[in-house]
Design an enzyme around this catalytic site. Structure first.
Site, PDB file in Angstrom:
ATOM      1  CG  HIS A  38      -0.426   0.622   2.543  1.00  0.00           C
ATOM      2  ND1 HIS A  38      -1.079   0.945   3.560  1.00  0.00           N
ATOM      3  CD2 HIS A  38       0.734   0.296   3.065  1.00  0.00           C
ATOM      4  CE1 HIS A  38      -0.484   1.039   4.511  1.00  0.00           C
ATOM      5  NE2 HIS A  38       0.723   0.809   4.194  1.00  0.00           N
TER       6      HIS A  38
ATOM      7  CD  GLU B 184      -0.267  -0.681   8.593  1.00  0.00           C
ATOM      8  OE1 GLU B 184      -0.995  -0.203   7.790  1.00  0.00           O
ATOM      9  OE2 GLU B 184       0.282   0.316   9.629  1.00  0.00           O
TER      10      GLU B 184
ATOM     11  CB  CYS C  31       2.637   4.404   5.692  1.00  0.00           C
ATOM     12  SG  CYS C  31       2.973   2.763   6.505  1.00  0.00           S
TER      13      CYS C  31
ATOM     14  CG  ASP D 248      -2.644 -13.485   0.809  1.00  0.00           C
ATOM     15  OD1 ASP D 248      -1.691 -12.727   1.348  1.00  0.00           O
ATOM     16  OD2 ASP D 248      -2.428 -14.601   0.626  1.00  0.00           O
ATOM     17  CG  HIS D 249       0.714 -12.674  -2.225  1.00  0.00           C
ATOM     18  ND1 HIS D 249       0.379 -13.076  -0.848  1.00  0.00           N
ATOM     19  CD2 HIS D 249       2.168 -12.876  -1.893  1.00  0.00           C
ATOM     20  CE1 HIS D 249       1.245 -13.736  -0.238  1.00  0.00           C
ATOM     21  NE2 HIS D 249       2.398 -13.581  -0.813  1.00  0.00           N
TER      22      HIS D 249
ATOM     23  CG  HIS E  12       2.545  -3.031   6.427  1.00  0.00           C
ATOM     24  ND1 HIS E  12       3.458  -2.392   7.508  1.00  0.00           N
ATOM     25  CD2 HIS E  12       1.900  -1.842   5.604  1.00  0.00           C
ATOM     26  CE1 HIS E  12       3.381  -1.228   7.242  1.00  0.00           C
ATOM     27  NE2 HIS E  12       2.527  -0.934   6.374  1.00  0.00           N
TER      28      HIS E  12
ATOM     29  CG  HIS F 208       5.222   0.403   2.499  1.00  0.00           C
ATOM     30  ND1 HIS F 208       4.610   1.602   2.078  1.00  0.00           N
ATOM     31  CD2 HIS F 208       4.786   0.098   3.762  1.00  0.00           C
ATOM     32  CE1 HIS F 208       3.940   1.928   3.073  1.00  0.00           C
ATOM     33  NE2 HIS F 208       3.894   0.965   3.880  1.00  0.00           N
TER      34      HIS F 208
END
Ligand code: NI
Length: 136
Positions: free
Chosen positions: A14, A126, A33, A79-80, A41, A39
């Protein structure tokens, strides 16, 4: 009343930013962020439901059914993925843990409340140090 929590995990990219702000201003407000090239998490998601025990089964709710709802409505979509670009329920939102938790609540609430229980809390972790709890 019994509370039951199911954990799921997802990895996602994100960027926290407002497009009308400069990179400097975004960095000032959102810190690392707001890195322009994204990047990721390793998120943890805790979904807590509440209800009464079914005397026939000893369960509040069948965990397999709960897990299936969370996986189909949320995990498979995020996811991913890139939360800013790929996820329909995050479109147009700042991808903060706060907004992720609220959006996840909205995605699963209806299906969970069809079971013999009620959605109580959506917790998004997070980082080791930062987590959000949303109670609707
Ligand atoms: Ni971040």
């Amino acid at each position: 009343m019994i509370y039951l929590t199911r954990r799921e995990r997802f990895n996602a990219a994100h960027r926290l930013f407002k497009k009308e702000w400069s990179d400097e201003k975004n960095f000032e407000v959102f810190g690392k962020c707001s890195n322009p090239n994204w990047h990721g998490h390793n998120y943890q998601l805790f979904v807590t439901i509440k209800g009464e025990i079914n005397p026939e089964t000893g369960f509040v709710v069948n965990l397999k059914v709960l897990s299936k709802i969370v996986r189909e409505k949320v995990i498979e979509k995020i996811d991913h993925k890139n939360l800013n670009l790929d996820v329909d329920f995050m479109k147009g939102k700042i991808t903060s843990a706060e907004n992720i938790a609220i959006a996840i609540w909205q995605e699963i609430e209806e299906d969970i409340n069809k079971l013999s229980c009620e959605l109580h809390c959506v917790k998004v972790v997070e980082t080791e140090n930062n987590s959000i709890e949303y109670y609707g």
